[in-house]
Design a protein around this motif. Structure first.
Motif, short mmCIF file in Angstrom:
data_model
loop_
_atom_site.label_atom_id
_atom_site.label_comp_id
_atom_site.label_asym_id
_atom_site.label_seq_id
_atom_site.Cartn_x
_atom_site.Cartn_y
_atom_site.Cartn_z
N ILE A 185 0.84 -1.20 0.00
CA ILE A 185 0.00 0.00 0.00
C ILE A 185 0.88 1.25 0.00
CG2 ILE A 185 -1.66 1.34 1.35
CD1 ILE A 185 -2.81 -1.34 2.33
N GLU A 186 1.92 1.25 0.81
CA GLU A 186 2.83 2.39 0.87
C GLU A 186 3.54 2.61 -0.46
OE1 GLU A 186 3.09 4.64 3.20
OE2 GLU A 186 1.56 3.59 4.36
N ASP A 187 3.95 1.52 -1.12
CA ASP A 187 4.61 1.64 -2.43
C ASP A 187 3.66 2.22 -3.47
OD1 ASP A 187 7.00 0.71 -1.52
OD2 ASP A 187 6.82 -1.31 -2.33
N LEU A 188 2.40 1.77 -3.45
CA LEU A 188 1.41 2.32 -4.39
C LEU A 188 1.22 3.82 -4.17
CD1 LEU A 188 -1.33 -0.46 -4.44
CD2 LEU A 188 0.06 0.29 -6.37
N LEU A 189 1.12 4.23 -2.92
CA LEU A 189 0.94 5.64 -2.61
C LEU A 189 2.16 6.45 -3.03
CD1 LEU A 189 -0.77 5.56 0.90
CD2 LEU A 189 -1.74 6.37 -1.24
N GLU A 190 3.35 5.92 -2.78
CA GLU A 190 4.57 6.64 -3.14
C GLU A 190 4.69 6.78 -4.64
OE1 GLU A 190 7.95 8.08 -0.71
OE2 GLU A 190 5.81 8.24 -0.94
N THR A 191 4.35 5.73 -5.38
CA THR A 191 4.39 5.80 -6.84
C THR A 191 3.40 6.84 -7.36
OG1 THR A 191 5.04 3.48 -6.99
CG2 THR A 191 4.12 4.47 -8.96
N THR A 192 2.24 6.92 -6.74
CA THR A 192 1.25 7.91 -7.12
C THR A 192 1.78 9.32 -6.88
OG1 THR A 192 -0.55 6.41 -6.56
CG2 THR A 192 -1.11 8.72 -6.74
N ARG A 193 2.49 9.51 -5.76
CA ARG A 193 3.08 10.82 -5.48
C ARG A 193 4.12 11.20 -6.53
NH1 ARG A 193 3.57 8.41 -0.12
NH2 ARG A 193 1.76 9.00 1.13
N GLN A 246 4.19 10.18 -9.71
CA GLN A 246 3.53 10.43 -10.99
C GLN A 246 2.73 11.73 -10.99
OE1 GLN A 246 1.35 6.75 -11.38
NE2 GLN A 246 2.95 5.84 -12.64
N THR A 247 2.27 12.17 -9.82
CA THR A 247 1.49 13.40 -9.74
C THR A 247 2.33 14.60 -9.29
OG1 THR A 247 0.80 12.80 -7.49
CG2 THR A 247 -0.67 12.19 -9.30
N GLY A 248 3.64 14.40 -9.18
CA GLY A 248 4.52 15.51 -8.82
C GLY A 248 4.42 15.93 -7.37
N LYS A 249 3.93 15.04 -6.50
CA LYS A 249 3.76 15.39 -5.09
C LYS A 249 4.82 14.77 -4.19
CE LYS A 249 -1.23 16.03 -5.54
NZ LYS A 249 -2.57 15.61 -5.05
N LEU A 250 5.86 14.22 -4.80
CA LEU A 250 6.95 13.63 -4.01
C LEU A 250 7.85 14.76 -3.52
CD1 LEU A 250 8.30 10.95 -3.11
CD2 LEU A 250 9.72 11.13 -5.14
N SER A 251 7.93 14.93 -2.21
CA SER A 251 8.68 16.06 -1.65
C SER A 251 10.03 15.60 -1.09
CB SER A 251 7.87 16.73 -0.54
OG SER A 251 7.63 15.81 0.52
N ILE A 252 11.02 16.48 -1.23
CA ILE A 252 12.36 16.24 -0.68
C ILE A 252 12.72 17.46 0.18
CG2 ILE A 252 14.80 15.92 -1.20
CD1 ILE A 252 13.21 13.55 -2.04
N GLU A 253 13.01 17.23 1.45
CA GLU A 253 13.41 18.31 2.35
C GLU A 253 14.86 18.06 2.77
OE1 GLU A 253 10.62 18.61 5.51
OE2 GLU A 253 8.89 18.85 4.16
N ALA A 254 15.77 18.53 1.94
CA ALA A 254 17.20 18.27 2.15
C ALA A 254 17.76 19.14 3.27
CB ALA A 254 17.97 18.51 0.87
N GLN A 255 18.69 18.57 4.02
CA GLN A 255 19.35 19.25 5.13
C GLN A 255 20.66 18.53 5.42
OE1 GLN A 255 17.39 17.84 9.06
NE2 GLN A 255 15.76 17.76 7.52
N SER A 256 21.43 19.05 6.36
CA SER A 256 22.66 18.37 6.77
C SER A 256 22.28 17.07 7.48
CB SER A 256 23.45 19.28 7.73
OG SER A 256 24.59 18.60 8.20
#
Length: 311
Positions: free
Chosen positions: A118-126, A128-138
């Motif tokens: 279920i988590e993989d499906l949701l992540e793949t959807t994010r 494909q829809t451009g909703k995958l967020s990256i909050e980079a830091q040290s």
């Protein structure tokens, strides 16, 4: 006689000019009509493309809403199953026989597998829809590796696989999202556990990259069944299911490695695998080193999602 010939020539030239003018007018009218028709067709095609794009966006939005709704509805009963099974396994509802405990552990393993799907499906959807967020830091890679080893050592040990870490001393911090790096490491290690037989080993290594400037290279090496050369080229494609396996291993949806590739790409790194059939596999990925410069420069975002997965 000469005048008569000149007059005949002039008359013929005049007649020819008139015919040419008529032909030019006809051709001009035909071209004008063709241009008008072409402009109409271009306009219609633009309208059709706009309608298709609008339809595509609506379909993506509906799919996103549907998957979000379905995942929520699946999580509720799955959470109940997990909670009641753990209550039974902890013998809070009474003593268990050995056979009952075995059956409940099978239920729990399958519930956890379904949760991961279920988590993989949701992540793949994010993705494909451009909703995958990256909050980079040290980010301390050594700490993240230590966390993953501690959290997965029991899982590996239950299968007779030894899990260890080898992190270079004084490794500088990475410019990365800690939660996403945990996700990548967990996926790669769980993959290694899945495809490594009893008495095998999995080692997580982290060091400065010899090939890339100001980058950290992380490797997850296993002594599992290995991957064929052809599959090494396809392993990161979405929904790809590898043929290399060991008895008793369970296949997933083929999304895990695709998600890893996308996450690494969003960090500005790269991911690849080196493997030999029967001798194990090593998955590598790189991350940028943290500095004041990359704090001011947003991480590159891949326009097209990558596809693939052994997981």
């Amino acid at each position: 006689m000469l005048c008569l010939q000149r007059k005949q020539v002039e008359t013929a030239q005049k007649h020819t000019r008139e015919e040419l003018e008529v032909l030019v007018q006809q051709r001009t009218a035909e071209l004008s009509q063709s241009n008008e028709q072409l402009r109409h067709e271009v306009t219609q095609r633009k309208l059709a493309l706009a309608e298709l794009e609008q339809t595509r966006r609506q379909q993506l939005e509906l799919r996103d809403q549907f998957l979000s709704h379905v995942s929520h509805e699946l999580r509720l009963p799955l959470t109940a199953i997990y909670q009641f099974v753990t209550i039974l396994l902890d013998e809070l509802a009474g003593d268990l026989s050995g056979e009952q405990r075995e059956y409940l552990e099978i239920v729990l393993r399958n519930a956890n597998q379904l949760r991961d799907m279920i988590e993989d499906l949701l992540e793949t959807t994010r993705v494909q829809t451009g909703k995958l967020s990256i909050e980079a830091q040290s980010t301390s890679v050594a700490e993240l590796v230590g966390e993953i080893v501690s959290s997965l050592r029991t899982l590996a040990g239950a299968k007779g696989v030894a899990l260890s870490a080898d992190v270079s001393a004084h490794l500088p911090p990475a410019y990365a999202d800690p939660q996403r790096i945990r996700q990548i490491l967990r996926n790669l290690v769980e993959n290694g556990i899945k495809f490594t037989p009893d008495h095998g080993t999995i080692t997580i290594r982290a060091e400065l990259s010899d090939e890339e400037h100001r980058a950290i290279r992380i490797a997850v090496a296993d002594t599992g069944c290995g991957i064929s050369p052809d599959e090494c080229e396809k392993i990161f494609e979405r929904l790809y299911q590898g043929t290399s396996t060991i008895e008793g291993s369970r296949k997933g949806l083929g999304l895990g490695l695709s998600i890893c590739r996308e996450l690494v790409s969003r960090h500005g790194g790269r991911i690849w695998v080196e493997s030999q059939l029967g001798r194990g596999s090593t998955f590598f990925f790189t991350l940028p080193i943290f500095s004041s410069v990359n704090q001011l420069t947003p991480l590159a975002v891949a326009e097209q999602p990558q596809e693939g997965g052994r997981a």
